[in-house]
Write an enzyme that holds these catalytic residues in place. Structure first.
Site, PDB file in Angstrom:
ATOM      1  N   ASN A  13       5.169  -8.703  -1.849  1.00  0.00           N
ATOM      2  CA  ASN A  13       3.911  -8.809  -1.112  1.00  0.00           C
ATOM      3  C   ASN A  13       3.353  -7.406  -0.898  1.00  0.00           C
ATOM      4  O   ASN A  13       3.961  -6.425  -1.331  1.00  0.00           O
ATOM      5  CB  ASN A  13       4.134  -9.547   0.214  1.00  0.00           C
ATOM      6  CG  ASN A  13       5.149  -8.833   1.061  1.00  0.00           C
ATOM      7  OD1 ASN A  13       4.944  -7.704   1.477  1.00  0.00           O
ATOM      8  ND2 ASN A  13       6.296  -9.485   1.302  1.00  0.00           N
ATOM      9  N   LYS A  59      14.659 -10.192 -20.335  1.00  0.00           N
ATOM     10  CA  LYS A  59      13.223 -10.360 -20.105  1.00  0.00           C
ATOM     11  C   LYS A  59      12.767 -11.718 -20.675  1.00  0.00           C
ATOM     12  O   LYS A  59      13.082 -12.038 -21.830  1.00  0.00           O
ATOM     13  CB  LYS A  59      12.483  -9.219 -20.799  1.00  0.00           C
ATOM     14  CG  LYS A  59      11.005  -9.223 -20.570  1.00  0.00           C
ATOM     15  CD  LYS A  59      10.356  -8.037 -21.248  1.00  0.00           C
ATOM     16  CE  LYS A  59       8.848  -8.215 -21.221  1.00  0.00           C
ATOM     17  NZ  LYS A  59       8.161  -7.243 -22.050  1.00  0.00           N
ATOM     18  N   ILE A  91      16.041 -13.715   8.622  1.00  0.00           N
ATOM     19  CA  ILE A  91      16.879 -12.651   9.194  1.00  0.00           C
ATOM     20  C   ILE A  91      16.708 -12.593  10.714  1.00  0.00           C
ATOM     21  O   ILE A  91      17.682 -12.568  11.474  1.00  0.00           O
ATOM     22  CB  ILE A  91      16.513 -11.289   8.554  1.00  0.00           C
ATOM     23  CG1 ILE A  91      16.656 -11.372   7.032  1.00  0.00           C
ATOM     24  CG2 ILE A  91      17.376 -10.159   9.125  1.00  0.00           C
ATOM     25  CD1 ILE A  91      16.013 -10.235   6.275  1.00  0.00           C
ATOM     26  N   PHE A 136       7.532  -9.677  14.410  1.00  0.00           N
ATOM     27  CA  PHE A 136       6.131  -9.448  14.077  1.00  0.00           C
ATOM     28  C   PHE A 136       5.579 -10.739  13.487  1.00  0.00           C
ATOM     29  O   PHE A 136       6.336 -11.545  12.939  1.00  0.00           O
ATOM     30  CB  PHE A 136       5.993  -8.322  13.048  1.00  0.00           C
ATOM     31  CG  PHE A 136       5.804  -6.949  13.672  1.00  0.00           C
ATOM     32  CD1 PHE A 136       6.812  -6.379  14.427  1.00  0.00           C
ATOM     33  CD2 PHE A 136       4.619  -6.251  13.494  1.00  0.00           C
ATOM     34  CE1 PHE A 136       6.639  -5.137  15.007  1.00  0.00           C
ATOM     35  CE2 PHE A 136       4.436  -4.997  14.071  1.00  0.00           C
ATOM     36  CZ  PHE A 136       5.451  -4.449  14.819  1.00  0.00           C
ATOM     37  N   LYS A 157       5.758 -18.544  16.897  1.00  0.00           N
ATOM     38  CA  LYS A 157       6.939 -17.883  16.310  1.00  0.00           C
ATOM     39  C   LYS A 157       7.855 -17.351  17.408  1.00  0.00           C
ATOM     40  O   LYS A 157       9.076 -17.391  17.289  1.00  0.00           O
ATOM     41  CB  LYS A 157       6.502 -16.731  15.395  1.00  0.00           C
ATOM     42  CG  LYS A 157       6.060 -17.222  14.037  1.00  0.00           C
ATOM     43  CD  LYS A 157       5.621 -16.124  13.088  1.00  0.00           C
ATOM     44  CE  LYS A 157       5.093 -16.766  11.801  1.00  0.00           C
ATOM     45  NZ  LYS A 157       4.373 -15.889  10.924  1.00  0.00           N
TER      46      LYS A 157
END
Ligand code: PMT
Length: 400
Positions: free
Chosen positions: A211, A290, A308, A324, A338
């Site tokens: 990300n 690959k 985690i 966060f 959350k």
């Protein structure tokens, strides 16, 4: 919120050493951070960099001589440090450290160090043999006993061609050491474990899922915790950032590696902060070779990564847990959700469009008492705001 150096008066002493050229950059950083800088150059220092350089960078007259008649009362050795927040000597030569350790006052800089009424920090710089010499090491002990703070030295290549201990710290690290020294110790004695950056979930040897987290928010928070006196261990995904001064770092790639590193270290920490944008899924299988282009479409089967933060919060005696939440909408609802779902004491919510990738952020803090918006600011200023809030929430420490 202002920089921790704005309106601080810093006296910078420069003694004779090739590292003096780096002090020009240090003075520039201090001035940029809003400090009022007064430079005192020893005779040795003036052999390496001229007073004109420091005058141009500091915007103030440079002092070299105890008999300089420019000071109205001819007392530069007293007046320069009155009202100063710190004297910082960089580079501090072996000779100057010896003078300091023995209370000598035979030039302007040594005299004002003796006459000062503010903290003194020194950044040693010398050849490795000089640094390791028992006389220098004896002086280091004397200086520490006298309450003088040492920043560095560093190890590595030296101007003389040798390699070892004695290099002056880089200007950015000396700057950070000074800021940390002057910061309120809101997290003194606390041990903080953090995650930051993205994770990278490999598909084959050349491809993966990740990300756009830059790691800047997590690194700024690690820096703010270290400035506040905490011992900080940062478990970092792949980012292009330097480790903040005073922070220890473990590099990982995948969520599984991050999970393993966190679980290995968490028991020794009393605060855990999850800033990382952890990939929620990873490929079920990682191809050893690959993958070749075949059809017009390709699909990759994914499986859930461990959470985690939720895992840490669910430990039998968990640390104080801060999460966060990065959302693209409905921040209050999702961030507070959350906090409750993962049983966290504090959640820092930000909109992806405000916080991901850039240098600034706008966050809202969510705890059992409600929501607490912080002003939009640079990530280090936001991080300082988070540390102040966190420090107020921590249970008082039992006296030893
Ligand atoms: O790195 P920057 O470019 O500076 O951007 C900063 C940031 C936007 C990435 C950061 O401020 C931020 O919000 N990080 C959390 C990203 C997020 O959305 O996390 P989440 O909603 O997927 O997870 C919530 C919390 O659980 C986070 O603390 C996360 O670290 C943690 N988590 C999530 C999944 C997982 N498998 N393990 C976790 O620990």
């Amino acid at each position: 919120m202002t920089s921790s150096l704005s309106n601080r008066k810093i006296v910078v002493g420069v003694t004779g050493g090739i590292a003096a050229y780096k002090t020009a950059e240090l003075v520039r950083l201090l001035v940029k951070a809003g400090a009022e800088v007064h430079v005192v150059l020893t005779e040795g220092g003036a052999h390496f960099v001229t007073a004109v350089t420091f005058q141009a960078l500091s915007g103030n007259p440079v002092w070299t001589d105890a008999w300089d008649a420019r000071m109205d009362n001819n007392m530069a050795h007293i007046d320069l440090t009155r009202g100063a927040d710190a004297v910082l000597v960089a580079p501090a030569s072996a000779d100057f450290m010896s003078k300091l350790a023995h209370g000598m006052a035979n030039d302007l800089l040594s005299t004002l160090c003796l006459a000062r009424d503010c903290p003194l920090l020194i950044a040693p710089a010398m050849n490795r043999q000089m640094w390791e010499n028992p006389a220098t090491q004896r002086n280091v002990r004397l200086l520490r006993d006298d309450g003088i703070a040492l920043l560095g030295p560093d190890a590595g290549d030296q101007a003389c061609g040798e390699v070892g201990n004695g290099r002056m710290l880089e200007p950015e690290d000396i700057f950070e050491g000074l800021v940390a020294f002057l910061s309120p110790k809101l997290l003194a004695g606390r041990r903080v474990l953090m995650t930051a950056g993205p994770t990278f979930e490999a598909i084959d040897p050349v491809r993966g899922i990740t990300n756009i987290s830059s790691g800047k928010m997590g690194y700024a928070l690690a820096q703010a915790c270290a400035r506040a006196g905490a011992e900080v261990l940062l478990v970092s995904g792949p980012v292009a950032l330097d480790t903040p001064y005073g922070v220890s770092r473990i590099d990982v790639h995948s969520a599984s590696q991050m999970h393993q590193a966190v679980m290995h270290h968490v028991a020794a920490h009393d605060i855990f902060i999850g800033v990382a944008a952890v990939a929620d899924y990873r490929p079920v299988e990682v191809a050893t070779d690959k993958i070749k282009k075949t059809g017009a479409e390709m699909s990759v089967a994914l499986t859930r990564n461990p959470d985690i933060l939720a895992g840490v919060a669910a430990l039998p005696s968990p640390p104080f847990c801060v999460g966060f939440a990065a959302e693209s909408r409905a921040l209050d609802e999702y961030a507070e959700g959350k906090r409750v779902a993962k049983k966290l004491q504090l959640v820092v919510g930000n909109l992806v469009q405000d916080g991901m990738g850039g240098d600034d952020n706008r966050v809202t803090l969510y705890d059992a008492a409600g929501r607490h918006p912080l002003p939009a600011a640079s990530k280090i200023e936001v991080a300082q705001g988070i540390v102040e809030h966190l420090a107020r929430m921590l249970p008082a420490r039992a006296p030893h």
